[in-house]
Write a protein that holds these residues in place. Structure first.
Motif, PDB file in Angstrom:
ATOM      1  N   VAL A  31       0.835  -1.198   0.000  1.00 50.59           N
ATOM      2  CA  VAL A  31       0.000   0.000   0.000  1.00 50.59           C
ATOM      3  C   VAL A  31       0.875   1.257   0.000  1.00 50.59           C
ATOM      4  O   VAL A  31       0.479   2.307  -0.502  1.00 50.59           O
ATOM      5  N   ASP A 181      -6.151  -7.258  -7.453  1.00 52.16           N
ATOM      6  CA  ASP A 181      -6.398  -7.906  -6.158  1.00 52.16           C
ATOM      7  C   ASP A 181      -7.628  -7.289  -5.510  1.00 52.16           C
ATOM      8  O   ASP A 181      -7.588  -6.173  -4.996  1.00 52.16           O
ATOM      9  N   MET A 184      -9.532  -8.603  -0.555  1.00 49.43           N
ATOM     10  CA  MET A 184      -9.617  -8.114   0.820  1.00 49.43           C
ATOM     11  C   MET A 184     -10.919  -7.339   1.009  1.00 49.43           C
ATOM     12  O   MET A 184     -12.002  -7.913   1.010  1.00 49.43           O
ATOM     13  N   ASN A 210      -8.646   0.304  -6.148  1.00 45.10           N
ATOM     14  CA  ASN A 210      -7.961   0.086  -4.871  1.00 45.10           C
ATOM     15  C   ASN A 210      -6.496  -0.266  -5.067  1.00 45.10           C
ATOM     16  O   ASN A 210      -6.017  -0.473  -6.175  1.00 45.10           O
ATOM     17  N   THR A 212      -3.671  -2.771  -2.747  1.00 40.64           N
ATOM     18  CA  THR A 212      -3.502  -3.645  -1.591  1.00 40.64           C
ATOM     19  C   THR A 212      -2.031  -3.808  -1.227  1.00 40.64           C
ATOM     20  O   THR A 212      -1.130  -3.496  -2.011  1.00 40.64           O
ATOM     21  N   THR A 214       0.428  -6.852   0.900  1.00 36.90           N
ATOM     22  CA  THR A 214       0.478  -8.164   1.542  1.00 36.90           C
ATOM     23  C   THR A 214       1.915  -8.477   1.948  1.00 36.90           C
ATOM     24  O   THR A 214       2.829  -8.382   1.134  1.00 36.90           O
ATOM     25  N   ARG A 219      -1.780  -7.236   6.181  1.00 35.91           N
ATOM     26  CA  ARG A 219      -2.740  -7.133   5.089  1.00 35.91           C
ATOM     27  C   ARG A 219      -3.298  -5.712   5.098  1.00 35.91           C
ATOM     28  O   ARG A 219      -3.788  -5.244   6.133  1.00 35.91           O
ATOM     29  N   ASP A 221      -5.422  -2.502   2.616  1.00 37.29           N
ATOM     30  CA  ASP A 221      -6.229  -2.204   1.437  1.00 37.29           C
ATOM     31  C   ASP A 221      -6.727  -0.769   1.550  1.00 37.29           C
ATOM     32  O   ASP A 221      -7.281  -0.374   2.585  1.00 37.29           O
TER      33      ASP A 221
END
Length: 264
Positions: A31, A181, A184, A210, A212, A214, A219, A221
């Motif tokens: 992110v 992705d 989430m 969005n 994301t 990982t 995690r 988002d």
């Protein structure tokens, strides 16, 4: 309601819908690439030799950037599996947003510079949200402890800026619309995952853009949802390795709340 027995820290900022520990500083994983993409979008669209403000100079979408050995990095992305030695700035940004390509990210960071990225973040009012380093696989003790850190409150505010009708923001929102992705927060938001055309508000159906992140025990988002109304969000989760899916389920529950709010 959020589950009361989460095996980690969940930080949520959905202005007007839900706030939960929004000011906690947490690792962002990929992110953090949103800050890089924000500066690149500014450089590509804002006129003048200084790129329209404090970040840095004007960028050319068609400028070729050689991929150096130091750029190549495992983890997310495609470039480590392709026989590509040079890409344009625009192509690198597209890969960074769509498949979170680590090699493309490192090439852009090398071209733009971390100082310029963080200067733009500061100009946009981000205090705790910063990129600390390039992407590294593996990350060793002598390196900064993580790629980027930030808060859900600052990132939802950034999503709100990205959702504004400015040239740089519309460009970046288009990149985010191509994110591959949606597992989430958007997982329980009924939308077309292949609709990468920027939608206006109101929209007859729900639409998502969005980014994301990982990593082991992380995690994250951040995004924009448009339907009858617009909802911007940031959801950050940190937990012990192995507990990630429980956190993702909680993130999806937040997404269901967002879907209801965006549907009007």
């Amino acid at each position: 309601m959020l589950p009361p027995d989460l095996p980690g820290t969940l930080s949520v900022s959905v202005p007007g819908v839900l706030e939960h520990r929004p000011d906690e500083v947490l690792p962002l994983a990929s992110v953090g690439k949103l800050l890089l993409l924000t500066e690149v979008a500014h450089g590509l669209t804002c006129g003048g030799p200084n790129g329209g403000g404090p970040g840095g100079g004007r960028l050319d979408a068609a400028e070729p950037v050689d991929l150096l050995d130091e750029d190549h990095c495992g983890g997310s992305g495609l470039l480590t599996r392709l026989s590509v030695g040079r890409l344009t700035i625009a192509d690198l940004a597209t890969l960074t947003a769509a498949v979170s390509d680590n090699t493309a990210t490192n090439a852009l960071i090398r071209r733009v510079g971390l100082s310029r990225v963080n200067t733009r973040a500061e100009a946009l009012g981000l205090v705790h949200t910063r990129v600390l380093d390039r992407i590294r696989e593996p990350r060793l003790p002598e390196h900064p402890p993580t790629f980027a850190v930030g808060t859900a409150a600052e990132l939802s505010a950034l999503a709100g800026r990205i959702a504004a009708d400015e040239p740089w923001a519309r460009l970046l929102l288009g990149w985010m619309a191509g994110c591959g992705d949606r597992a989430m927060v958007p997982a329980l938001i009924p939308h077309d995952t292949e609709d990468a055309t920027v939608r206006d508000v109101p929209s007859p159906s729900l639409w998502v853009a969005n980014k994301t992140g990982t990593d082991e025990g992380v995690r994250c988002d951040v995004g924009v949802v448009r339907g009858a109304r617009q909802v911007c969000y940031a959801v950050l989760a940190r937990c012990a390795p192995g507990d990630e899916f429980a956190m993702v389920r909680a993130m999806r529950a937040v997404g269901a709340r967002i879907a209801t709010a965006a549907a009007g």
